[in-house]
Design a protein around this motif. Structure first.
Motif, mmCIF file in Angstrom:
data_model
loop_
_atom_site.group_PDB
_atom_site.id
_atom_site.type_symbol
_atom_site.label_atom_id
_atom_site.label_comp_id
_atom_site.label_asym_id
_atom_site.label_seq_id
_atom_site.Cartn_x
_atom_site.Cartn_y
_atom_site.Cartn_z
ATOM 1 N N LEU A 115 0.833 -1.208 0.000
ATOM 2 C CA LEU A 115 0.000 0.000 0.000
ATOM 3 C C LEU A 115 0.865 1.255 0.000
ATOM 4 N N LEU A 116 1.907 1.283 0.818
ATOM 5 C CA LEU A 116 2.786 2.448 0.864
ATOM 6 C C LEU A 116 3.518 2.638 -0.462
ATOM 7 N N THR A 117 3.902 1.537 -1.112
ATOM 8 C CA THR A 117 4.533 1.647 -2.430
ATOM 9 C C THR A 117 3.567 2.252 -3.439
ATOM 10 N N SER A 118 2.309 1.826 -3.377
ATOM 11 C CA SER A 118 1.310 2.372 -4.301
ATOM 12 C C SER A 118 1.073 3.855 -4.033
ATOM 13 N N TRP A 179 -4.471 -4.455 0.055
ATOM 14 C CA TRP A 179 -4.138 -4.994 -1.268
ATOM 15 C C TRP A 179 -5.065 -4.421 -2.328
ATOM 16 N N LEU A 180 -6.361 -4.383 -2.031
ATOM 17 C CA LEU A 180 -7.334 -3.896 -3.009
ATOM 18 C C LEU A 180 -7.118 -2.415 -3.309
ATOM 19 N N PHE A 181 -6.978 -1.604 -2.278
ATOM 20 C CA PHE A 181 -6.808 -0.166 -2.483
ATOM 21 C C PHE A 181 -5.485 0.116 -3.188
ATOM 22 N N GLY A 182 -4.454 -0.630 -2.836
ATOM 23 C CA GLY A 182 -3.162 -0.449 -3.479
ATOM 24 C C GLY A 182 -3.213 -0.716 -4.970
#
Length: 202
Positions: A115-118, A179-182
């Protein structure tokens, strides 16, 4: 995606409150820092295992994030104010997922890192687009009067706030939600890059 409609609803009352705060001596930068502080308090609550309690400072912090622009419009807008606002936003956006990882690294570590990578990728695409838009003299007020160009996307500030509240309410499902939001964040950034290619390829 929802920011334009949200701004139409919240800007009039925010502007009125912002004028009142300005008359009482509040500065836009001060309100920005208050909002950031409240957001970081929310992150501390999450890290300590009290995500539901974090909702109150989280939402108050986002309210302050909307009010800083209203105070600036009632007093004086500055380039530094816009810079401080966007950097504070990104710190807040990173602190909330990081807090869930700190609270339970075994369960949330991989999903939180994704998520942070996204967020990092999406933020870079957003700021890079703003630089290109400024260079070419493009302006927009779709998300209200801003000090830099705000390109739209699938996920914007409104969706992210709703997502954070859902994380706090359903913290046991952090990994699945992250995972989904990312994935959608990656899609948002990719579409923004494609839009920049379409517009700014010489």
């Amino acid at each position: 995606m929802l920011d334009r409609r949200a701004r139409q609803l919240i800007d009039p009352p925010l502007n009125q409150i912002g004028q009142g705060l300005a008359q009482r001596g509040f500065t836009a930068n001060g309100v920005t820092l208050i909002g950031l502080g409240l957001g970081l308090v929310a992150a501390v609550f999450i890290a300590l295992g009290a995500p539901v309690l974090a909702i109150i400072p989280l939402l108050l912090g986002r309210l302050a994030d909307g009010l800083d622009g209203a105070v600036a419009r009632a007093t004086q807008k500055t380039d530094f104010g816009g810079y401080l606002d966007i950097t504070s936003d990104f710190l807040f956006y990173g602190a909330i997922p990081a807090a869930f990882v700190i609270n339970d690294p075994a369960m949330n570590g991989a999903a939180g890192a994704f998520l942070l990578t996204s967020f990092y990728f999406n933020g870079a695409s957003f700021l890079g687009y703003a630089i290109l838009a400024e260079k070419h003299g493009h302006k927009t007020d779709a998300q209200g009067q801003k000090s830099l160009y705000y390109s739209n996307g699938i996920l914007e500030g409104t969706e992210t706030i709703v997502f954070f509240v859902l994380l706090c309410l359903f913290s046991a499902h952090f990994a699945a939600l992250a995972w989904l939001f990312g994935i959608v964040c990656f899609a948002t950034a990719a579409l923004r890059i494609y839009a920049a290619y379409q517009i700014y390829t010489d």
